[in-house]
Design a protein around this motif. Structure first.
Motif, short mmCIF file in Angstrom:
data_model
loop_
_atom_site.label_atom_id
_atom_site.label_comp_id
_atom_site.label_asym_id
_atom_site.label_seq_id
_atom_site.Cartn_x
_atom_site.Cartn_y
_atom_site.Cartn_z
N VAL A 230 0.87 -1.26 -0.09
CA VAL A 230 -0.06 -0.03 -0.03
C VAL A 230 0.75 1.39 0.02
O VAL A 230 1.99 1.34 0.88
CB VAL A 230 -0.84 0.12 1.07
CG1 VAL A 230 -1.91 1.21 1.13
CG2 VAL A 230 -1.64 -1.38 1.60
N ASN A 231 0.41 2.07 -0.91
CA ASN A 231 1.09 3.57 -0.85
C ASN A 231 0.12 4.60 -0.57
O ASN A 231 -0.97 4.60 -1.15
CB ASN A 231 1.58 3.76 -1.95
CG ASN A 231 2.13 5.27 -2.32
OD1 ASN A 231 1.68 5.98 -3.24
ND2 ASN A 231 2.93 5.65 -1.63
N GLY A 232 0.10 5.19 0.45
CA GLY A 232 -0.80 5.79 1.15
C GLY A 232 -1.67 5.38 2.15
O GLY A 232 -1.70 4.41 2.44
N THR A 233 -2.59 6.29 3.08
CA THR A 233 -3.17 5.73 4.21
C THR A 233 -4.51 6.23 4.31
O THR A 233 -5.12 6.47 5.28
CB THR A 233 -2.37 6.37 5.52
OG1 THR A 233 -2.59 7.79 5.30
CG2 THR A 233 -0.93 5.91 5.61
N ALA A 234 -5.31 6.61 3.06
CA ALA A 234 -6.52 7.30 3.19
C ALA A 234 -7.71 6.20 4.13
O ALA A 234 -8.85 6.91 4.03
CB ALA A 234 -6.87 7.72 1.89
N TRP A 235 -7.33 5.02 3.87
CA TRP A 235 -8.53 4.18 4.37
C TRP A 235 -8.20 3.57 5.57
O TRP A 235 -8.66 2.65 6.14
CB TRP A 235 -9.02 3.01 3.33
CG TRP A 235 -8.11 2.29 2.62
CD1 TRP A 235 -7.53 2.38 1.28
CD2 TRP A 235 -7.10 1.03 2.98
NE1 TRP A 235 -6.67 1.46 0.81
CE2 TRP A 235 -6.38 0.66 1.87
CE3 TRP A 235 -7.21 0.49 4.09
CZ2 TRP A 235 -5.47 -0.54 2.11
CZ3 TRP A 235 -6.38 -0.82 4.34
CH2 TRP A 235 -5.59 -1.04 3.26
N LEU A 236 -7.19 4.17 6.07
CA LEU A 236 -6.97 3.59 7.76
C LEU A 236 -7.79 4.23 8.51
O LEU A 236 -8.05 5.42 8.39
CB LEU A 236 -5.25 4.19 7.97
CG LEU A 236 -4.29 3.20 7.43
CD1 LEU A 236 -3.02 3.78 8.02
CD2 LEU A 236 -4.35 1.69 7.93
N SER A 237 -8.21 3.59 9.67
CA SER A 237 -8.84 4.04 10.84
C SER A 237 -8.17 4.89 11.59
O SER A 237 -7.12 4.63 12.30
CB SER A 237 -9.63 3.07 11.43
OG SER A 237 -10.36 3.28 12.81
N PRO A 238 -8.49 6.31 11.72
CA PRO A 238 -8.12 7.13 12.98
C PRO A 238 -8.10 6.60 14.30
O PRO A 238 -7.37 6.90 15.25
CB PRO A 238 -8.88 8.40 12.77
CG PRO A 238 -9.58 8.38 11.32
CD PRO A 238 -9.77 6.80 11.26
N LEU A 239 -9.04 5.61 14.37
CA LEU A 239 -9.32 4.89 15.83
C LEU A 239 -8.11 4.04 16.03
O LEU A 239 -7.51 4.00 17.28
CB LEU A 239 -10.62 4.33 16.03
CG LEU A 239 -11.87 5.07 15.75
CD1 LEU A 239 -13.15 4.31 15.96
CD2 LEU A 239 -11.87 6.20 16.80
N ASP A 240 -7.47 3.37 14.99
CA ASP A 240 -6.49 2.53 15.29
C ASP A 240 -4.97 3.28 14.99
O ASP A 240 -4.18 2.76 15.43
CB ASP A 240 -6.64 1.20 14.30
CG ASP A 240 -7.66 0.23 14.68
OD1 ASP A 240 -7.98 0.15 15.75
OD2 ASP A 240 -8.38 -0.31 13.69
#
Length: 408
Positions: free
Chosen positions: A376-386
């Motif tokens: 993966v390149n980028g973090t747009a679908w990562l959860s801010p809760l984690d």
């Protein structure tokens, strides 16, 4: 209490009511209720996953050491008390990081009344809690055996905001026309989305400001049109929804009575051959914050998503999947540089490009083992809760997942 007895107790009264309204004597006979309950279908599934990542967390504290926090358990039942009436429901326990921390919830539960069902035409209505008919996979995304991979394409089927886009409580009309040149199915409805969860709150406000008020579910709209060839080789679909959420501020709140609207438009296509399948979906995702009295929050934008996926059936019971998936939070700022300049947060939080390769082994019709690797390149679908500190996230990262699933 076993699963059959659990759902029997729930549906027994409903079966009696169905007989009261349908039987000519005007009362529910115990023998008739017992005969109806013999048709009760109870099924279920359970799965345990393992996720290991580098640089960022996904579905729990997965960075470096890995996490066993990904778990799904479902219990499904259906009953047909009348020829045209069917009742269906599913209880779900899901653990997947801070956004889904366990517990049991009603995944779906609805009444389906079929007004007409002939070889050429079908028409009916569903009332209750129903999955949103979005894309090819949203309807069945909770069952591991129906997914093409452990993780669905995150550019369209977000797990970070899963509950908001998953299901609503309301009414849905459906119909299908079947001809020699293909079948056309239409679903359209109005419902109230589920908003009482931390994931939805974080997706609307972010995780850097205190939220003292309450989100309110507002009437929303959804629909999908699907075309499928009689032999199943070609499937096409257009789906969309308008999800509306209101906000009631709390005491000493920094936000006013605002509203949030999310309106994705998804174009879907799939071709199926004997040993391989190709699927692609493209989405424009419009979102709008309005009336919150905060210049940093009151805004609108259109995101863009796309994936291309191929599945090849290597041997009986073995499947390989290869997918390229990309997401832009704002199609007018694809590289995130404008966002970074205005906010000071990393540009890579505004996009994600994911190359996935996976392997599935259906050991028996009831047991499945799956593995997959994501670059993966980028973090747009990562959860801010984690990942509570966005500045600590890594632009380039890897994800490995394995899952064993059982159904009955």
């Amino acid at each position: 209490m076993n699963s059959r007895k659990f759902f029997t107790n729930i549906f027994k009264g409903i079966a009696g009511l169905a007989l009261i309204f349908s039987a000519s004597p005007g009362y529910a006979d115990e023998h008739q209720v017992a005969q109806i309950l013999k048709q009760l279908q109870v099924h279920g599934f359970l799965s345990q996953g393992y996720v290991k990542t580098t640089g960022n967390n996904f579905f729990g504290h997965s960075n470096n050491s890995g996490s066993f926090d990904f778990r799904e358990i479902g219990l499904t039942a259906s009953l047909r008390p009348l020829p045209r009436l069917q009742l269906s429901g599913q209880l779900l326990h899901r653990r997947a990081g801070e956004g889904s921390d366990g517990g049991i919830r009603i995944d779906f539960g609805f009444l389906d009344y079929n007004f007409m069902n002939t070889p050429a035409v079908e028409f009916g209505v569903r009332l209750g809690r129903m999955k949103h008919p979005l894309g090819f996979y949203n309807d069945t995304r909770d069952v591991p055996f129906t997914r093409p991979s452990i993780l669905l394409p995150q550019s369209i089927y977000f797990d970070r905001t899963r509950n908001l886009a998953l299901a609503s409580d309301g009414a849905l009309l459906y119909g299908e026309s079947r001809t020699d040149w293909g079948n056309i199915a239409i679903q359209a409805g109005a419902a109230f989305p589920q908003v009482g969860d931390k994931d939805t709150e974080t997706s609307i406000f972010g995780n850097t400001v205190p939220v003292r008020g309450d989100l309110k579910s507002r009437l929303s709209y959804l629909g999908r049109i699907t075309y499928e060839r009689p032999d199943g080789r070609l499937r096409l679909a257009v789906s969309s929804t308008q999800l509306n959420v209101g906000y009631s501020p709390g005491q000493n709140d920094i936000f006013e009575s605002g509203s949030f609207r999310f309106s994705p438009l998804i174009l879907s296509a799939q071709y199926n051959a004997e040993r391989w399948s190709v699927t692609s979906e493209y989405a424009l995702r419009y979102s709008r914050h309005h009336g919150f009295g905060n210049s940093g929050l009151d805004r609108s934008s259109t995101g863009e998503s796309f994936y291309l996926q191929g599945i090849y059936r290597l041997f009986p019971g073995w499947e390989a999947v290869l997918r390229y998936d990309w997401l832009f939070a704002n199609r007018k700022d694809r590289n995130g540089k404008k966002f970074a300049a205005a906010s000071g947060y990393p540009a890579h939080s505004q996009y994600a490009k994911d190359l996935t390769i996976g392997l599935r082994w259906n050991i028996t019709p009831s047991i499945m083992l799956s593995t997959e690797y994501h670059r993966v390149n980028g973090t747009a679908w990562l959860s801010p809760l984690d990942n509570p500190d966005i500045n600590d996230t890594k632009k380039n990262w890897n994800l490995f997942a394995a899952q064993i699933s059982y159904r009955f």
